[in-house]
Scaffold this active site. Sequence first.
Site, PDB file in Angstrom:
ATOM      1  N   LYS A  63       0.804  -1.224   0.000  1.00 35.44           N
ATOM      2  CA  LYS A  63       0.000   0.000   0.000  1.00 35.44           C
ATOM      3  C   LYS A  63       0.834   1.270   0.000  1.00 35.44           C
ATOM      4  O   LYS A  63       0.329   2.341  -0.328  1.00 35.44           O
ATOM      5  CB  LYS A  63      -0.980   0.009   1.186  1.00 35.44           C
ATOM      6  CG  LYS A  63      -2.090  -1.021   1.035  1.00 35.44           C
ATOM      7  CD  LYS A  63      -3.370  -0.620   1.745  1.00 35.44           C
ATOM      8  CE  LYS A  63      -4.499  -1.538   1.318  1.00 35.44           C
ATOM      9  NZ  LYS A  63      -5.766  -1.309   1.956  1.00 35.44           N
ATOM     10  N   LYS A 122      -6.601  -8.693  -7.637  1.00 40.83           N
ATOM     11  CA  LYS A 122      -7.858  -9.106  -7.008  1.00 40.83           C
ATOM     12  C   LYS A 122      -8.962  -8.081  -7.240  1.00 40.83           C
ATOM     13  O   LYS A 122      -8.679  -6.900  -7.465  1.00 40.83           O
ATOM     14  CB  LYS A 122      -7.654  -9.360  -5.519  1.00 40.83           C
ATOM     15  CG  LYS A 122      -7.522  -8.134  -4.674  1.00 40.83           C
ATOM     16  CD  LYS A 122      -7.666  -8.500  -3.202  1.00 40.83           C
ATOM     17  CE  LYS A 122      -7.657  -7.216  -2.387  1.00 40.83           C
ATOM     18  NZ  LYS A 122      -8.435  -7.256  -1.193  1.00 40.83           N
ATOM     19  N   LYS A 152     -12.480  -2.903  -3.866  1.00 37.77           N
ATOM     20  CA  LYS A 152     -13.339  -1.715  -3.768  1.00 37.77           C
ATOM     21  C   LYS A 152     -12.659  -0.491  -4.334  1.00 37.77           C
ATOM     22  O   LYS A 152     -13.310   0.424  -4.824  1.00 37.77           O
ATOM     23  CB  LYS A 152     -13.634  -1.403  -2.289  1.00 37.77           C
ATOM     24  CG  LYS A 152     -14.478  -2.384  -1.573  1.00 37.77           C
ATOM     25  CD  LYS A 152     -14.720  -1.864  -0.157  1.00 37.77           C
ATOM     26  CE  LYS A 152     -14.575  -2.952   0.872  1.00 37.77           C
ATOM     27  NZ  LYS A 152     -13.268  -2.960   1.537  1.00 37.77           N
TER      28      LYS A 152
HETATM   29  N1  AQP Z   1     -11.323 -10.203  -4.438  1.00 40.40           N
HETATM   30  C1  AQP Z   1     -11.667 -10.798  -3.317  1.00 40.40           C
HETATM   31  N2  AQP Z   1     -11.916 -12.127  -3.308  1.00 40.40           N
HETATM   32  C2  AQP Z   1     -12.277 -12.743  -2.167  1.00 40.40           C
HETATM   33  N3  AQP Z   1     -12.410 -12.124  -0.983  1.00 40.40           N
HETATM   34  C3  AQP Z   1     -12.184 -10.791  -0.943  1.00 40.40           C
HETATM   35  N4  AQP Z   1     -12.218  -9.882   0.055  1.00 40.40           N
HETATM   36  C4  AQP Z   1     -11.904  -8.668  -0.428  1.00 40.40           C
HETATM   37  N5  AQP Z   1     -11.627  -8.760  -1.738  1.00 40.40           N
HETATM   38  C5  AQP Z   1     -11.800 -10.062  -2.104  1.00 40.40           C
HETATM   39  C6  AQP Z   1     -12.563 -10.190   1.434  1.00 40.40           C
HETATM   40  O1  AQP Z   1     -13.494  -9.261   1.917  1.00 40.40           O
HETATM   41  C7  AQP Z   1     -13.235  -9.021   3.302  1.00 40.40           C
HETATM   42  C8  AQP Z   1     -13.189  -7.555   3.563  1.00 40.40           C
HETATM   43  O2  AQP Z   1     -12.093  -6.984   3.015  1.00 40.40           O
HETATM   44  P1  AQP Z   1     -11.648  -5.531   3.470  1.00 40.40           P
HETATM   45  O3  AQP Z   1     -12.552  -4.536   2.910  1.00 40.40           O
HETATM   46  O4  AQP Z   1     -11.504  -5.453   4.940  1.00 40.40           O
HETATM   47  O5  AQP Z   1     -10.241  -5.444   2.854  1.00 40.40           O
HETATM   48  P2  AQP Z   1      -9.705  -5.772   1.439  1.00 40.40           P
HETATM   49  O6  AQP Z   1      -9.333  -7.203   1.373  1.00 40.40           O
HETATM   50  O7  AQP Z   1      -8.640  -4.784   1.232  1.00 40.40           O
HETATM   51  O8  AQP Z   1     -10.953  -5.523   0.459  1.00 40.40           O
HETATM   52  P3  AQP Z   1     -10.996  -4.670  -0.861  1.00 40.40           P
HETATM   53  O9  AQP Z   1     -12.341  -4.834  -1.469  1.00 40.40           O
HETATM   54  O10 AQP Z   1      -9.832  -4.937  -1.731  1.00 40.40           O
HETATM   55  O11 AQP Z   1     -10.942  -3.205  -0.313  1.00 40.40           O
HETATM   56  P4  AQP Z   1      -9.901  -2.026  -0.544  1.00 40.40           P
HETATM   57  O12 AQP Z   1      -9.931  -1.784  -2.018  1.00 40.40           O
HETATM   58  O13 AQP Z   1     -10.533  -0.914   0.239  1.00 40.40           O
HETATM   59  O14 AQP Z   1      -8.576  -2.443  -0.018  1.00 40.40           O
HETATM   60  C9  AQP Z   1     -11.942  -9.725   3.659  1.00 40.40           C
HETATM   61  O15 AQP Z   1     -12.240 -10.921   4.347  1.00 40.40           O
HETATM   62  C10 AQP Z   1     -11.345 -10.014   2.339  1.00 40.40           C
HETATM   63  O16 AQP Z   1     -10.577 -11.166   2.367  1.00 40.40           O
END
Ligand code: AQP
Length: 345
Positions: free
Chosen positions: A119, A210, A213
Site C-alpha cells: 500500500k 484481485k 473496492k
Molecule cells: N477479491 C476478493 N476475493 C475474495 N475475498 C475478498 N475480500 C476482499 N476482496 C476479495 C474479502 O473481503 C473481506 C473484507 O475486506 P476488506 O474490505 O476489509 O479489505 P480488502 O481485502 O482490502 O478488500 P478490498 O475490497 O480490496 O478493499 P480495498 O480496495 O478498500 O482495499 C476480507 O475478508 C477479504 O478477504
Amino acid sequence: MKPTMPVGRQVAVSGIQASGNLHIGNYIGAIKQFVELQNKYNMFVFVADLHAITVPQDPEKLKAQTLDAVYTYLACGLDPKKTTIFVQSHVPQHTELSWILNTITPLGELERMTQFKDKTQGQESVLAGLLNYPTLMAADILLYNPIAVPVREDQVQHLELTRTLARKFNSRFGETFKEPKPLIQQPAQGWSASGGSGARIMGLDDPAKKMSKSASPANRIELLDSAEVIKKKVMSAVTDSGSEIKFDPANKPAISNLLAIYSQMTGRAVADIEKQYHGSSYAKFKTELAEAVVTSLAPIQEKYGKLAKNKTSVLKILKEGAKKAGKAAEATMKDVRKKIGLLES
Ligand code: AQP
C-alpha cells in the site's frame, strides 16, 4: 478474562472496511462465510470504519459506506439474533487496546508487513495509520478472545502478528489473551481462483489483480449494480486466448475466474458448469453468467432496498450490537488496564 459470551459457543470475529462499495469478492470471500459461521460460532462482525480512514476518505461518503456495509450484512443474511453486528468506532476499546499493543510492537514487525509494503509502494509520505493498521486489527480480535478468525490468505500475516502480540503480552503481564487461529476459507470443490488455498475473486479487467473496492469500477461487480450494469461489466470482462471454457488458472486465468464466480454465485460445481458450456462460445457463457449473477443478487438487492427504507431499525441493531460488543470488550480492557498498571478511574 471472564467469559461474557453465551456459554457453549466459541467466539469468531471478523470485519470489512467501509472503504467503498462492496462487491461480489467481499460477498464470496467474506460475507457468505460469516452467514454460514453464525450457526456454529458466537460471531462478532463489525464494519471497520477506523481501518478505512488509513487511506483518505471523504467524510460524507465514509458515513454512507459504513451504513451501506451494515445494510449489506443484513441483506446477505447476517442475523442480529445470532451475530453481534456493530461499527468499530462505536466500541472505543478497539482504539484503546490498539494503543496499548503499539507499545509492545517492534517497529520492524510493522514495516515488514506485506500489505504495508504494497500500500505504500511509491508513496513519498507514508501515514502512520497505515503502518499501525495491524495493531488495530490485533485489538479488534484480541478484545473478544476468539478461537477463530475467518480470513483470506493475505491477512494471515496480520493474524500471525496478532498471535505474536498476544504471546508477548501474556508473557510480560500474565495470561490474558488466547491465540486465535485463522479460519481460512477452503475453495469450493474444484477451484481456487488464486491458485492458492483461499477463495480469491480476481478483477474482471485484470485476472492478475484481485477484485477490489478501490480499483476502477470495471474491475468489479458491486452487490448493488443494476442488471444492466452487471451485463455490461461481464460482457466486457477480459478473456483468455483460445475458445475453451475450462478451469485452468495457470493458462486461462480470466475464464477460470469467471467460472469461479459462476460456481460461487450459483452453488454449482465448476465441473458441472464446464460440462454445460463444452463447445459453447465465450459470448454465450458470459451472457448466461451475467444472468446467473443478476438472479443471485436480486434477493439481496430487494432486501437491501427494504432495509435502507428502515434506517431507524438498522441504527437500533447497531446500538444493541455496540452495547453487547462493548460489554465483552470492556471486560477484557478492565483486565488489561489492571495488568499493565493503569490507575483505576
Ligand atoms: N477479491 C476478493 N476475493 C475474495 N475475498 C475478498 N475480500 C476482499 N476482496 C476479495 C474479502 O473481503 C473481506 C473484507 O475486506 P476488506 O474490505 O476489509 O479489505 P480488502 O481485502 O482490502 O478488500 P478490498 O475490497 O480490496 O478493499 P480495498 O480496495 O478498500 O482495499 C476480507 O475478508 C477479504 O478477504
